[in-house]
Design an enzyme around this catalytic site. Structure first.
Site: not given
Ligand code: 5GP
Ligand code: ZN
Length: 115
Positions: A48, A103, A96, A99, A9, A6, A32, A101
């Site tokens: 996780h 925002h 995407t 885990h 993680c 992950c 982000d 999260h």
């Molecule tokens: P989701 O689309 O799952 O709600 O949000 C995942 C978020 O993680 C996205 O906004 C993406 O830009 C962010 N993200 C993906 N990979 C990384 C990373 O390696 N580092 C950071 N800081 N953010 C990431």
């Molecule tokens: Zn995780």
């Protein structure tokens, strides 16, 4: 429990670098990598949990702890004028990273449209 495959993680462990903005025993917050607002922070539980589908009586205290941290983070980031908290769950919501999260988005007037 961490998941070795992950991304978040790995970020929590420090194996992948991140711009940390806040941390306590229960959660970790970082910027982000692809910000969608002037302030775009992700807050993740230090366990996780795959998504909000997996929140139940055994782990919901992580969510409570995250929502205690959010106002402190928002204040530190100068979001007195307001902010939005979003969690994407599953494919229809375009989650995407699997885990849980949250925002935190702010630093400007956000769109009225949430979808
Ligand atoms: P989701 O689309 O799952 O709600 O949000 C995942 C978020 O993680 C996205 O906004 C993406 O830009 C962010 N993200 C993906 N990979 C990384 C990373 O390696 N580092 C950071 N800081 N953010 C990431
Ligand atoms: Zn995780």
């Amino acid at each position: 429990m961490e998941n070795n495959d992950c991304l978040f993680c790995k970020i929590i462990k420090g194996d992948i670098p991140s711009q940390k903005v806040y941390e306590n025993e229960f959660c970790y917050a970082f910027r982000d990598i692809n910000p969608q607002a002037p302030v775009h922070i992700l807050v993740v539980p230090k366990d996780h949990i795959e998504s909000s589908w997996k929140i139940d009586f055994s782990n919901s205290y992580y969510v409570a702890k995250i929502f205690e941290a959010i106002p402190a983070i928002a204040k530190r980031e100068g979001l007195e004028n307001g902010y939005r908290v979003v969690t994407n769950c599953g494919d229809d919501a375009c989650q995407t990273v699997k885990h849980l999260h949250f925002h935190i988005l702010g630093g400007e007037k956000l769109s009225e449209k949430m979808s």
